[in-house]
Design a protein around this motif. Structure first.
Motif, PDB file in Angstrom:
ATOM      1  N   GLY A  31     -30.133  36.667 -15.887  1.00  0.00           N
ATOM      2  CA  GLY A  31     -29.288  35.657 -16.541  1.00  0.00           C
ATOM      3  C   GLY A  31     -28.217  36.262 -17.426  1.00  0.00           C
ATOM      4  N   TYR A  32     -28.332  37.551 -17.719  1.00  0.00           N
ATOM      5  CA  TYR A  32     -27.329  38.208 -18.569  1.00  0.00           C
ATOM      6  C   TYR A  32     -26.147  38.703 -17.739  1.00  0.00           C
ATOM      7  N   HIS A  33     -25.010  38.832 -18.395  1.00  0.00           N
ATOM      8  CA  HIS A  33     -23.793  39.338 -17.761  1.00  0.00           C
ATOM      9  C   HIS A  33     -23.497  40.757 -18.247  1.00  0.00           C
ATOM     10  N   LEU A  35     -21.146  43.364 -19.794  1.00  0.00           N
ATOM     11  CA  LEU A  35     -20.037  43.213 -20.749  1.00  0.00           C
ATOM     12  C   LEU A  35     -19.328  44.538 -20.983  1.00  0.00           C
ATOM     13  N   GLY A 143     -32.194  40.552 -28.732  1.00  0.00           N
ATOM     14  CA  GLY A 143     -30.973  39.870 -28.290  1.00  0.00           C
ATOM     15  C   GLY A 143     -29.850  40.875 -28.119  1.00  0.00           C
ATOM     16  N   ALA A 144     -28.863  40.497 -27.312  1.00  0.00           N
ATOM     17  CA  ALA A 144     -27.798  41.430 -26.932  1.00  0.00           C
ATOM     18  C   ALA A 144     -26.942  41.870 -28.125  1.00  0.00           C
ATOM     19  N   ASP A 145     -26.793  40.998 -29.132  1.00  0.00           N
ATOM     20  CA  ASP A 145     -25.908  41.325 -30.261  1.00  0.00           C
ATOM     21  C   ASP A 145     -26.653  41.936 -31.446  1.00  0.00           C
ATOM     22  N   ARG A 160     -25.514  44.824 -21.652  1.00  0.00           N
ATOM     23  CA  ARG A 160     -25.483  43.414 -22.051  1.00  0.00           C
ATOM     24  C   ARG A 160     -24.728  43.243 -23.372  1.00  0.00           C
ATOM     25  N   THR A 186     -24.252  29.464 -26.727  1.00  0.00           N
ATOM     26  CA  THR A 186     -23.833  30.671 -25.995  1.00  0.00           C
ATOM     27  C   THR A 186     -24.216  30.613 -24.513  1.00  0.00           C
ATOM     28  N   PRO A 187     -25.498  30.312 -24.153  1.00  0.00           N
ATOM     29  CA  PRO A 187     -25.822  30.261 -22.720  1.00  0.00           C
ATOM     30  C   PRO A 187     -24.983  29.232 -21.970  1.00  0.00           C
ATOM     31  N   TYR A 190     -21.484  30.785 -21.251  1.00  0.00           N
ATOM     32  CA  TYR A 190     -21.546  31.748 -20.144  1.00  0.00           C
ATOM     33  C   TYR A 190     -21.711  31.007 -18.807  1.00  0.00           C
TER      34      TYR A 190
HETATM   35  O1  C5P Z   1     -29.209  37.927 -26.171  1.00  0.00           O
HETATM   36  P1  C5P Z   1     -28.721  36.639 -26.788  1.00  0.00           P
HETATM   37  O2  C5P Z   1     -29.841  35.765 -27.226  1.00  0.00           O
HETATM   38  O3  C5P Z   1     -27.697  36.842 -27.848  1.00  0.00           O
HETATM   39  O4  C5P Z   1     -27.963  35.874 -25.606  1.00  0.00           O
HETATM   40  C1  C5P Z   1     -27.853  34.480 -25.587  1.00  0.00           C
HETATM   41  C2  C5P Z   1     -27.456  34.038 -24.200  1.00  0.00           C
HETATM   42  O5  C5P Z   1     -26.110  34.433 -23.920  1.00  0.00           O
HETATM   43  C3  C5P Z   1     -28.271  34.626 -23.071  1.00  0.00           C
HETATM   44  O6  C5P Z   1     -29.431  33.877 -22.839  1.00  0.00           O
HETATM   45  C4  C5P Z   1     -27.290  34.525 -21.897  1.00  0.00           C
HETATM   46  O7  C5P Z   1     -27.265  33.215 -21.383  1.00  0.00           O
HETATM   47  C5  C5P Z   1     -25.951  34.773 -22.563  1.00  0.00           C
HETATM   48  N1  C5P Z   1     -25.538  36.182 -22.451  1.00  0.00           N
HETATM   49  C6  C5P Z   1     -25.122  36.665 -21.220  1.00  0.00           C
HETATM   50  N2  C5P Z   1     -24.759  37.976 -21.095  1.00  0.00           N
HETATM   51  C7  C5P Z   1     -24.757  38.808 -22.178  1.00  0.00           C
HETATM   52  C8  C5P Z   1     -25.144  38.331 -23.442  1.00  0.00           C
HETATM   53  C9  C5P Z   1     -25.538  37.002 -23.552  1.00  0.00           C
HETATM   54  O8  C5P Z   1     -25.103  35.924 -20.227  1.00  0.00           O
HETATM   55  N3  C5P Z   1     -24.405  40.077 -22.016  1.00  0.00           N
END
Ligand code: C5P
Length: 310
Positions: A31-33, A35, A143-145, A160, A186-187, A190
């Motif tokens: 589900g992640y992209h 970046l 989480g990604a951030d 990510r 956020t989801p 995206y």
């Molecule tokens: O990791 P975090 O909880 O910050 O990400 C929230 C949502 O943002 C993820 O569930 C995903 O849907 C989206 N996301 C993404 N690709 C990333 C970072 C976040 O698709 N690199």
């Protein structure tokens, strides 16, 4: 929030962020992209106070609207504390008292900053001494951030967004933020970008190997020159964030008309970040934006990541 109430607490402060550049590649199975992004930590902070407790609990107050912040295990700071306790085999609990300065669901990584601050605070409270590499690993699982909120400054994020390389940024960059009363998920943003790309309304950069931060962005940061940075700033999520939000389009146009060098949606929005030529220009833009009834804040970057304050 009196000092006495927190005199026995560990206090950690972590910053919110702006994505100076946000390139979004392909969506993966998890589900992640992919970046290619450049984060800059700015002077808008989350303060986390950790006190010893039998269980795990949290309270949240703020300069921003905190009514949407979950107080159960959906809260990323609480998950961070539990993850650290599990990893380091700690059998104590913690109460986390959070004072939020970063807008909730605003695209500035406020929840990620809480999680980063909670990791550092609990590490100090429990004396687990995991070290920055292990804390970074735990941060990436949350989480990604979150790794960037630990790291701070200005950094390139790949993978990510969690694989960080420091970026050299000289001087100070002045930003005016326009906050929005209505947050964005956020989801969902995206997901909307994926749908827009499928319909061909936004260009897809599916060749993720080619996904990279443009050298011109890094050069402008190295030069410390906002006038050089402004024309090369870009956010792939912006079309998805402003769709159905004419208020954001209008704010973007207004800020530039009022003298900002450029405006960009921060992360997945809806906060808008206007880059200004310097502190005076930023104060003037902030005043004009406020005169239109908007909530506008003047911040600067880059600032350090999660820091133990006492
Ligand atoms: O990791 P975090 O909880 O910050 O990400 C929230 C949502 O943002 C993820 O569930 C995903 O849907 C989206 N996301 C993404 N690709 C990333 C970072 C976040 O698709 N690199």
């Amino acid at each position: 929030m009196s000092f006495a109430r927190h005199s026995d607490a560990v206090h950690v402060r972590a910053p919110g962020k702006i994505n100076v550049h946000l390139g979004v590649g392909a969506r993966h199975e998890d589900g992640y992209h992919s970046l290619a992004t450049v984060f800059q930590a700015v002077s808008l902070y989350e303060d986390v106070y950790a006190t010893a407790s039998d269980g795990f609990s949290i309270s949240v107050v703020g300069d921003v609207d905190v009514s949407e912040v979950p107080l159960d295990d959906r809260n990323l700071a609480l998950r961070a504390a539990r993850l650290l306790a599990q990893t380091a085999d700690v059998d104590q609990g913690v109460h986390l008292d959070i004072r939020k300065g970063v807008p909730v669901a605003g695209g500035m990584g406020g929840g990620s900053a809480d999680a980063a601050a909670a990791l550092v605070a609990c590490d100090a409270l429990w004396g687990t001494e995991l070290g920055s590499r292990r804390l970074h690993e735990l941060a990436a699982r949350l989480g990604a951030d979150v790794p960037f909120a630990l790291h701070g400054g200005t950094a390139i994020g790949t993978g990510r967004g969690d694989v960080l390389t420091p970026a050299l940024a000289r001087g100070r960059f002045d930003w005016v933020l326009v906050l929005s009363e209505q947050g964005l998920s956020t989801p969902e943003i995206y997901g909307r970008l994926d749908r827009m790309r499928m319909r061909g309304r936004a260009l897809a950069d599916d060749a993720t190997e080619l996904l990279e931060v443009p050298p011109a962005v890094l050069q402008a940061l190295r030069a410390g020159d906002p006038a050089e940075l402004a024309p090369v700033m870009m956010n792939d999520l912006e079309p998805a964030a402003v769709a159905d939000r004419p208020d954001l389009e209008l704010a973007l146009a207004d800020g530039v008309r009022m003298g900002a060098l450029t405006g960009i949606v921060s992360g997945s929005g809806p906060t808008i970040a206007f880059l200004c030529a310097g502190p005076e220009a930023a104060r003037a833009v902030q005043e004009e934006l406020r005169a239109t009834g908007r909530q506008a804040l003047h911040v600067h970057g880059a600032v350090p990541g999660a820091q133990l304050m006492g």
